[in-house]
Design a protein around this motif. Sequence first.
Motif, PDB file in Angstrom:
ATOM      1  N   LEU A 130      -8.160  -0.010  -0.395  1.00 10.66           N
ATOM      2  CA  LEU A 130      -8.261   0.599   0.931  1.00 10.66           C
ATOM      3  C   LEU A 130      -7.063   0.269   1.814  1.00 10.66           C
ATOM      4  O   LEU A 130      -7.041   0.647   2.988  1.00 10.66           O
ATOM      5  CB  LEU A 130      -9.557   0.161   1.620  1.00 10.66           C
ATOM      6  CG  LEU A 130     -10.857   0.477   0.862  1.00 10.66           C
ATOM      7  CD1 LEU A 130     -12.059   0.005   1.648  1.00 10.66           C
ATOM      8  CD2 LEU A 130     -10.964   1.957   0.536  1.00 10.66           C
ATOM      9  N   SER A 131      -6.076  -0.437   1.260  1.00  9.35           N
ATOM     10  CA  SER A 131      -4.863  -0.723   2.030  1.00  9.35           C
ATOM     11  C   SER A 131      -4.132   0.572   2.344  1.00  9.35           C
ATOM     12  O   SER A 131      -4.186   1.531   1.579  1.00  9.35           O
ATOM     13  CB  SER A 131      -3.933  -1.645   1.235  1.00  9.35           C
ATOM     14  OG  SER A 131      -4.511  -2.915   1.049  1.00  9.35           O
ATOM     15  N   GLY A 132      -3.437   0.570   3.476  1.00  7.29           N
ATOM     16  CA  GLY A 132      -2.744   1.770   3.903  1.00  7.29           C
ATOM     17  C   GLY A 132      -3.561   2.521   4.938  1.00  7.29           C
ATOM     18  O   GLY A 132      -4.620   2.055   5.370  1.00  7.29           O
ATOM     19  N   PRO A 133      -3.096   3.691   5.360  1.00 11.93           N
ATOM     20  CA  PRO A 133      -3.822   4.467   6.379  1.00 11.93           C
ATOM     21  C   PRO A 133      -5.249   4.770   5.917  1.00 11.93           C
ATOM     22  O   PRO A 133      -5.458   5.141   4.762  1.00 11.93           O
ATOM     23  CB  PRO A 133      -2.993   5.751   6.505  1.00 11.93           C
ATOM     24  CG  PRO A 133      -1.642   5.403   5.974  1.00 11.93           C
ATOM     25  CD  PRO A 133      -1.858   4.374   4.923  1.00 11.93           C
ATOM     26  N   ASN A 134      -6.216   4.619   6.806  1.00 14.77           N
ATOM     27  CA  ASN A 134      -7.598   4.921   6.445  1.00 14.77           C
ATOM     28  C   ASN A 134      -7.837   6.423   6.517  1.00 14.77           C
ATOM     29  O   ASN A 134      -7.382   7.099   7.430  1.00 14.77           O
ATOM     30  CB  ASN A 134      -8.572   4.209   7.387  1.00 14.77           C
ATOM     31  CG  ASN A 134     -10.013   4.362   6.929  1.00 14.77           C
ATOM     32  OD1 ASN A 134     -10.365   3.954   5.823  1.00 14.77           O
ATOM     33  ND2 ASN A 134     -10.855   4.970   7.753  1.00 14.77           N
ATOM     34  N   GLU A 162       4.174   7.399   0.723  1.00 12.36           N
ATOM     35  CA  GLU A 162       4.085   7.947  -0.633  1.00 12.36           C
ATOM     36  C   GLU A 162       2.776   7.526  -1.298  1.00 12.36           C
ATOM     37  O   GLU A 162       2.121   8.323  -1.986  1.00 12.36           O
ATOM     38  CB  GLU A 162       5.277   7.455  -1.454  1.00 12.36           C
ATOM     39  CG  GLU A 162       5.287   8.010  -2.874  1.00 12.36           C
ATOM     40  CD  GLU A 162       6.465   7.493  -3.678  1.00 12.36           C
ATOM     41  OE1 GLU A 162       6.464   7.668  -4.894  1.00 12.36           O
ATOM     42  OE2 GLU A 162       7.388   6.912  -3.062  1.00 12.36           O
ATOM     43  N   LEU A 163       2.373   6.265  -1.079  1.00 11.41           N
ATOM     44  CA  LEU A 163       1.133   5.756  -1.651  1.00 11.41           C
ATOM     45  C   LEU A 163      -0.067   6.487  -1.068  1.00 11.41           C
ATOM     46  O   LEU A 163      -1.007   6.856  -1.776  1.00 11.41           O
ATOM     47  CB  LEU A 163       1.013   4.261  -1.375  1.00 11.41           C
ATOM     48  CG  LEU A 163       0.009   3.463  -2.216  1.00 11.41           C
ATOM     49  CD1 LEU A 163       0.283   3.641  -3.695  1.00 11.41           C
ATOM     50  CD2 LEU A 163       0.074   1.994  -1.844  1.00 11.41           C
ATOM     51  N   ALA A 164      -0.046   6.710   0.249  1.00 10.50           N
ATOM     52  CA  ALA A 164      -1.151   7.431   0.887  1.00 10.50           C
ATOM     53  C   ALA A 164      -1.267   8.841   0.335  1.00 10.50           C
ATOM     54  O   ALA A 164      -2.362   9.365   0.142  1.00 10.50           O
ATOM     55  CB  ALA A 164      -0.939   7.460   2.402  1.00 10.50           C
ATOM     56  N   HIS A 165      -0.107   9.463   0.044  1.00  6.93           N
ATOM     57  CA  HIS A 165      -0.124  10.829  -0.478  1.00  6.93           C
ATOM     58  C   HIS A 165      -0.802  10.896  -1.838  1.00  6.93           C
ATOM     59  O   HIS A 165      -1.475  11.875  -2.162  1.00  6.93           O
ATOM     60  CB  HIS A 165       1.306  11.367  -0.569  1.00  6.93           C
ATOM     61  CG  HIS A 165       1.383  12.723  -1.227  1.00  6.93           C
ATOM     62  ND1 HIS A 165       0.928  13.859  -0.605  1.00  6.93           N
ATOM     63  CD2 HIS A 165       1.838  13.100  -2.452  1.00  6.93           C
ATOM     64  CE1 HIS A 165       1.102  14.901  -1.414  1.00  6.93           C
ATOM     65  NE2 HIS A 165       1.656  14.466  -2.545  1.00  6.93           N
ATOM     66  N   CYS A 166      -0.644   9.847  -2.656  1.00  5.38           N
ATOM     67  CA  CYS A 166      -1.168   9.894  -4.023  1.00  5.38           C
ATOM     68  C   CYS A 166      -2.697   9.842  -4.054  1.00  5.38           C
ATOM     69  O   CYS A 166      -3.300  10.114  -5.086  1.00  5.38           O
ATOM     70  CB  CYS A 166      -0.567   8.775  -4.890  1.00  5.38           C
ATOM     71  SG  CYS A 166      -1.392   7.178  -4.775  1.00  5.38           S
ATOM     72  N   VAL A 167      -3.328   9.523  -2.935  1.00  2.86           N
ATOM     73  CA  VAL A 167      -4.795   9.509  -2.867  1.00  2.86           C
ATOM     74  C   VAL A 167      -5.274  10.228  -1.605  1.00  2.86           C
ATOM     75  O   VAL A 167      -6.356   9.954  -1.110  1.00  2.86           O
ATOM     76  CB  VAL A 167      -5.350   8.067  -2.886  1.00  2.86           C
ATOM     77  CG1 VAL A 167      -5.146   7.428  -4.237  1.00  2.86           C
ATOM     78  CG2 VAL A 167      -4.721   7.201  -1.800  1.00  2.86           C
TER      79      VAL A 167
END
Length: 299
Positions: free
Chosen positions: A150-154, A3-8
């Motif tokens: 930058l945490s999460g999928p790059n 969900e966090l990756a989706h927001c950016v």
Amino acid sequence: MAELAHCVSFKLCRSTADWLMAKTQVRPVVGIVCGSGLGGLADMIKDSDVFEYSDIPNFPKSTVHGHAGCLVFGTLSGKPCVCMQGRFHLYEGYPVQKITLPMRVFKLMGVQTMIMTNAAGGLNPDFRVGDVMIIKDHINMPGFAGVNPLSGPNEDRFGVRFPCMSDAYDRELRRMALAVGADLGFSDFLKEGVYCVLGGPSFETIAECRLLNRLGADAVGMSTAHEVIVARHAGMRCFALSLISNKAVMDYDSEARANHEEVLETGRLRAVQLEKLVSTLVGRIEEQQRLLRNAPRPN
């Protein structure tokens, strides 16, 4: 995490950039972020197109007094720019990835150089209220606990998984700013130093200020470093300065108390000089790039 990756996500940032580019003819190459009490920089932008954050798809909303919450497009010193009148902070409740989303949107719009301002507490005992500190490096204190934008999928389309930060603050832009400051007669209050970011919104305790000073920090605030990390990840040059709006309290016998109104008042008092410094720096960047474009090519 998904969900966090989706927001950016790249797709989300692309959609926001496309929406903005459909609304303005300006194609900015310089981005400016105005800190507390420093939004007057946006008033210097000519032929401006103004968008409230609340109208921009996927943008967070600014909730801090002293931050207008507008995105301004236009020209500054002849250079196409986009300027944030107010930024977003961890203490507003947004995840760090969301507060730095504008940096990625700017990258997709063609921005090459980011200029950021903030109001900060002075830790260096040689600093005075009203000094302007050119940031040469930062300490991302929340990053010690894993709070990194930058945490999460790059997203490889923005940058590499492990970006270098030893050159986070562009050396040539810092040198140019010092030269501009000397030309404008600002050398007496223009400094260089290390900025430390904390989460806020509470101001620092005396013990915290003493610790940060011993760690090598010259000023402390609640912004900027996260934006710089994302901008550098995306390959943009970064320049940042802190207006020393108050002296950090490091004496238990002191009656001084940090407060937000003092921050805004210092910004008002120094605003004209800061605006002149940044606008002249933008013009100097344009002049330098024009000379590079017109320089004879080696045979």
